[in-house]
Scaffold this active site. Structure first.
Site: not given
Ligand code: 13P
Length: 280
Positions: A207, A205, A81, A177-178, A229, A133
């Site tokens: 999610g 991404h 990733d 992200h995060g 993640g 991306e």
């Molecule tokens: P999150 O950690 O916000 O779910 O994002 C995960 C992601 O997009 C990894 O590429």
């Protein structure tokens, strides 16, 4: 069963589901997400975030991914990733990952195309899939305006997919992200245009923390792959913290890890419920 992205994404299209691309960084997080996929009987992409590939070593992650995938009753792809360079992607290809992401979205278009094509050539010669991306997928502590400033341009995305031959493309449509500072605002019109007009499957991404109804709408619009993640990592840390807090240092280490694994599996089952809501 070990599989590559293309095979799994084809299945997603046929069955009108979105594939979960779940980040895992150790045995427990891996076992949790694979167990959830088996319970739901859906293919899964397990991914190593680029920094975790450095932390754990791509060989180690590939080894445990291999054990999980070979024993699983569903197809599992093994992904890198946000690969940061040709060299990192090449390393993962050489140790047996079945999909790699090369993320050069912050570079000029021409550099992104040139380096992505190098990865595509190497990966495809070995039957391995490539994700790239376009646009800026921001960190989730940014303002909604800052996140929206990075939206993917559909015209450029169409060209990029043609120019590179990637197997799937991550786009910026309002997720980040995060841990979100503000509830995300998804641009569904933009997402629909990308899904309908870009020649390869579309990936979202960030999610985690995205409201369930928004995820469901993205699934309905036909996104191929959703990366998750942070929600897993939060559940993992909270379960460990709660058990340590309650039981103190006398607790068995494996009991702490088992609690974390169970917490991650519950989150994964919930995500997969949404991703397979329209399954045919
Ligand atoms: P999150 O950690 O916000 O779910 O994002 C995960 C992601 O997009 C990894 O590429």
């Amino acid at each position: 069963m070990i599989s590559n992205y293309s095979d799994i994404l084809k299945y997603a299209k046929e069955h009108k589901i979105t594939i979960g691309a779940f980040n895992s960084f150790n045995m427990e997080t891996l076992q949790a997400v694979v167990s959830a996929a088996e319970k739901k009987q859906v293919p899964l992409i397990v991914q190593t975030y680029h920094a975790h590939a450095e932390y754990a070593g791509a060989e180690y992650m590939r080894a445990i991914y291999g054990v999980a995938a070979e024993h699983a009753s569903v197809k599992i792809a093994l992904g890198l990733d946000h690969g940061q360079s040709f060299a990192q992607a090449e390393k993962c290809i050489n140790v047996g990952y079945t999909g790699v992401m090369i993320d050069l979205a912050s570079e000029d278009y021409d550099v992104n195309v040139k380096e992505t094509k190098r990865v595509v050539e190497l990966a495809h010669s070995k039957g391995i899939s490539v994700e790239a991306e376009l646009g800026v997928i921001a960190d989730a502590d940014r303002s909604l305006e800052e996140i929206a400033a990075g939206y993917t341009d559909p015209e450029v995305a169409r060209r990029f997919a043609r120019d590179t031959g990637v197997d799937c493309l991550a786009v910026s449509v309002g997720t980040a992200h995060g841990n979100y500072a503000h509830t995300p605002k998804i641009n569904f019109d933009l997402l629909k245009e990308l899904v309908d007009t870009v020649s390869c499957p579309i990936v979202v991404h960030g999610g985690s923390g995205t409201p369930d109804e928004d995820v469901e709408e993205m699934v309905r619009l036909g996104i191929a792959k959703l990366n998750v993640g942070t929600d897993f990592f939060n559940a993992y840390k909270k379960a460990m913290f709660d058990m340590m807090n309650e039981k103190g240092l006398g607790v068995e280490a494996t009991d702490v890890m088992a609690a974390a694994r169970k917490a991650v599996e519950e989150v994964a089952l919930h995500k997969l419920d949404i991703l397979t809501r329209f399954r045919v």
